[in-house]
Design an enzyme around this catalytic site. Sequence first.
Site, mmCIF file in Angstrom:
data_model
loop_
_atom_site.group_PDB
_atom_site.id
_atom_site.type_symbol
_atom_site.label_atom_id
_atom_site.label_comp_id
_atom_site.label_asym_id
_atom_site.label_seq_id
_atom_site.Cartn_x
_atom_site.Cartn_y
_atom_site.Cartn_z
ATOM 1 N N GLU A 184 -0.305 17.283 -30.540
ATOM 2 C CA GLU A 184 -1.131 16.281 -29.889
ATOM 3 C C GLU A 184 -0.583 15.998 -28.498
ATOM 4 O O GLU A 184 0.629 15.890 -28.310
ATOM 5 C CB GLU A 184 -1.166 14.967 -30.683
ATOM 6 C CG GLU A 184 -2.012 15.035 -31.919
ATOM 7 C CD GLU A 184 -2.359 13.669 -32.509
ATOM 8 O OE1 GLU A 184 -2.048 12.623 -31.900
ATOM 9 O OE2 GLU A 184 -2.954 13.667 -33.599
ATOM 10 N N HIS A 229 -5.757 11.069 -26.289
ATOM 11 C CA HIS A 229 -4.928 12.014 -27.035
ATOM 12 C C HIS A 229 -5.815 13.094 -27.628
ATOM 13 O O HIS A 229 -7.036 12.990 -27.605
ATOM 14 C CB HIS A 229 -4.059 11.316 -28.091
ATOM 15 C CG HIS A 229 -4.771 10.765 -29.277
ATOM 16 N ND1 HIS A 229 -5.472 9.575 -29.259
ATOM 17 C CD2 HIS A 229 -4.871 11.227 -30.544
ATOM 18 C CE1 HIS A 229 -5.961 9.330 -30.456
ATOM 19 N NE2 HIS A 229 -5.624 10.318 -31.264
ATOM 20 N N HIS A 278 -6.695 15.867 -30.866
ATOM 21 C CA HIS A 278 -6.624 16.095 -32.305
ATOM 22 C C HIS A 278 -6.670 17.600 -32.541
ATOM 23 O O HIS A 278 -7.746 18.195 -32.580
ATOM 24 C CB HIS A 278 -7.786 15.406 -33.026
ATOM 25 C CG HIS A 278 -7.552 13.977 -33.350
ATOM 26 N ND1 HIS A 278 -8.433 13.234 -34.096
ATOM 27 C CD2 HIS A 278 -6.537 13.144 -33.035
ATOM 28 C CE1 HIS A 278 -7.975 12.009 -34.228
ATOM 29 N NE2 HIS A 278 -6.823 11.919 -33.577
ATOM 30 N N ASP A 328 -4.531 6.047 -36.250
ATOM 31 C CA ASP A 328 -4.996 5.605 -34.937
ATOM 32 C C ASP A 328 -5.464 4.152 -35.007
ATOM 33 O O ASP A 328 -5.148 3.344 -34.134
ATOM 34 C CB ASP A 328 -6.150 6.484 -34.432
ATOM 35 C CG ASP A 328 -5.735 7.909 -34.107
ATOM 36 O OD1 ASP A 328 -4.548 8.151 -33.802
ATOM 37 O OD2 ASP A 328 -6.616 8.793 -34.141
#
Length: 142
Positions: free
Chosen positions: A23, A85, A87, A98
């Site tokens: 990530e 971010h 995934h 999250d």
Amino acid sequence: MIIIDRESTEEIRAHGSRDYPYECCGLLIGKFEPDGSKLVLETFAISNAREEAAKRNRFLIQPEELLRGEQYARGKQLDVVGFYHSHPDSPAVPSQYDLEHAWPQYSYIIVATTKGNTGDFRSWEQRLDRSQFDEEQIEVRA
């Protein structure tokens, strides 16, 4: 709604591709607008400080890096309006992790990455009661 320029979306996608299979993470720098929208003027890439074994599905921003990003934004008379971010090999949908680590009022852009390529690019905002995320409309400007 979150308003972001094409260059910033490309920077986020490039960061996600570059860090795959881990990530990536970073800050969204801009302004909170009077109408409640957020205007992203630039991104601020941060290295994922999570331990090696967990970087595939978690990111960690060290407090000193967050502070550095906030100081950078303030120096330009801007704010941190959210975070981004990736995934890896997963959809661009917030996880329970999250949800548990987010803050209301900020935008959370997630980009899906697969084998170094990027896919879905979505933004989320946590409800004030922190119970769930709602998808946020993204307006990409040239």
